[in-house]
Scaffold this active site. Structure first.
Site, PDB file in Angstrom:
ATOM      1  N   MET A  30      61.164 -13.444  42.848  1.00 14.73           N
ATOM      2  CA  MET A  30      61.812 -14.195  42.052  1.00 14.73           C
ATOM      3  C   MET A  30      62.003 -14.872  41.809  1.00 14.73           C
ATOM      4  SD  MET A  30      58.891 -14.737  45.901  1.00 14.73           S
ATOM      5  CE  MET A  30      57.607 -15.441  44.637  1.00 14.73           C
ATOM      6  N   ASN A  32      61.455 -16.163  37.531  1.00 14.35           N
ATOM      7  CA  ASN A  32      60.847 -17.304  36.529  1.00 14.35           C
ATOM      8  C   ASN A  32      60.520 -16.078  35.819  1.00 14.35           C
ATOM      9  OD1 ASN A  32      59.530 -18.313  35.428  1.00 14.35           O
ATOM     10  ND2 ASN A  32      57.562 -18.610  36.702  1.00 14.35           N
ATOM     11  N   HIS A  37      58.840  -8.255  34.512  1.00 17.54           N
ATOM     12  CA  HIS A  37      60.117  -8.256  34.819  1.00 17.54           C
ATOM     13  C   HIS A  37      60.852  -7.057  34.209  1.00 17.54           C
ATOM     14  CE1 HIS A  37      58.792 -11.851  36.640  1.00 17.54           C
ATOM     15  NE2 HIS A  37      59.406 -10.884  38.407  1.00 17.54           N
ATOM     16  N   GLN A  61      57.051 -15.660  52.667  1.00 18.78           N
ATOM     17  CA  GLN A  61      56.073 -14.860  51.654  1.00 18.78           C
ATOM     18  C   GLN A  61      54.819 -15.686  51.571  1.00 18.78           C
ATOM     19  OE1 GLN A  61      58.537 -12.219  48.865  1.00 18.78           O
ATOM     20  NE2 GLN A  61      56.736 -13.147  47.853  1.00 18.78           N
ATOM     21  N   SER A 188      54.234 -14.511  36.546  1.00 21.17           N
ATOM     22  CA  SER A 188      54.545 -15.529  36.733  1.00 21.17           C
ATOM     23  C   SER A 188      53.883 -17.240  36.913  1.00 21.17           C
ATOM     24  CB  SER A 188      55.705 -15.429  37.866  1.00 21.17           C
ATOM     25  OG  SER A 188      56.834 -14.931  37.889  1.00 21.17           O
TER      26      SER A 188
END
Length: 283
Positions: A30, A32, A37, A61, A188
């Protein structure tokens, strides 16, 4: 690095990659992006010829509109990080591109049981939104493998079950949690913490580790272990939200046949809801 925002262009590129016989890995995000990641990206690069990273803040979500509104959108910075990592393709669609008629009437994918237990019980509709967008990305990208972080333990279990049930020919790779030096799991949502809260935040992992130590020492009064852990979190400045000790392979309650336990902890620290987990081998 290609940055694609539309479905037709994505399909065109995927067809080309398939014709060239490339092995494709998908890393759904998603945005950020942080070092956690990047660990997913590195794992994907080690396993495939081409890495596709999706960046999409999925409204389906989010169970609280205010969370969706304030979720950081950092596409330019994210793309710069991914370009340095030599990612091949970034898919960054708009909400309109993914849900042209909105989310209310959109077909959805639901995984019974796993969607509504544990984290799903406190966040209605969350996992339905996750399984819907992930299945859509699988159909669009047609990856050979897909990488997900183990920090979202229940999400990973849900995706594995969805893949098995729906017959997706995709290898799901769980990537271990990446932590800061003080033990805090990278997320995040850590960006929501104030400087003072950030100093408190590693206490979550300390409580998690304390539970693990008790289980490894043979303690089995789970209600007492959980009650003490909740009290410890509150004393450290958290608001304990949920603490569970479950069978790591089924996410059901621990039984005498359980070989591994997973400790799942969620707690509020200011405006940030932090989650973490730890696996424990049961003697």
């Amino acid at each position: 690095m290609l940055i694609i925002e539309t479905l037709p262009l994505l399909r065109q590129q995927i067809r080309r990659l398939r014709m060239e016989g490339k092995r494709v890995a998908l890393v759904p995000t998603m945005g950020n992006l942080h070092d956690g990641h990047m660990k997913l990206v590195d794992e994907a690069k080690a396993r495939a010829d081409v890495v596709v990273v999706s960046i999409f803040v999925n409204p389906m979500q989010f169970d609280r509109p205010e969370d969706l509104a304030r979720y950081p959108r950092t596409l330019q910075e994210d793309c710069e990080k991914l370009n340095k990592r030599k990612v091949d393709l970034v898919f960054a669609p708009s909400v309109k591109e993914i849900y042209p008629n909105g989310t209310e009437t959109h077909t959805y994918v639901d995984v019974p049981g796993l969607s509504t237990m544990l984290e799903g019980a406190s966040r209605p509709g969350h996992f339905r939104g996750v399984s819907t967008i992930v299945s859509k990305l699988f159909n669009l990208v047609q990856p050979d493998i897909a990488c997900f972080g183990e920090k979202d333990f229940q999400q990973l279990a849900l995706i594995r079950k969805m893949v098995a049930d729906m017959g997706f020919d995709i290898e799901i790779v769980g990537v271990p949690i990446m932590r800061a030096k003080d033990g805090l799991a990278l997320s995040s949502r850590n960006g929501y913490l104030t400087a003072e809260q950030r100093k408190i935040a590693p206490g979550l992992y300390k409580v998690l580790s304390s539970i693990a130590d008790k289980l490894q020492a043979g303690e089995r009064d789970l209600d007492e272990i959980i009650a003490i852990a909740g009290q410890e979190l509150n004393e450290k400045g958290f608001r304990s939200d949920d603490i569970q000790i479950r069978d790591a392979d089924t996410l059901l309650e621990i039984s005498e046949n359980s070989k591994r336990a997973v400790i799942l902890v969620a707690a509020w620290l200011g405006d940030a809801r932090l989650i973490d987990n730890k696996l424990v081998e049961l003697a």
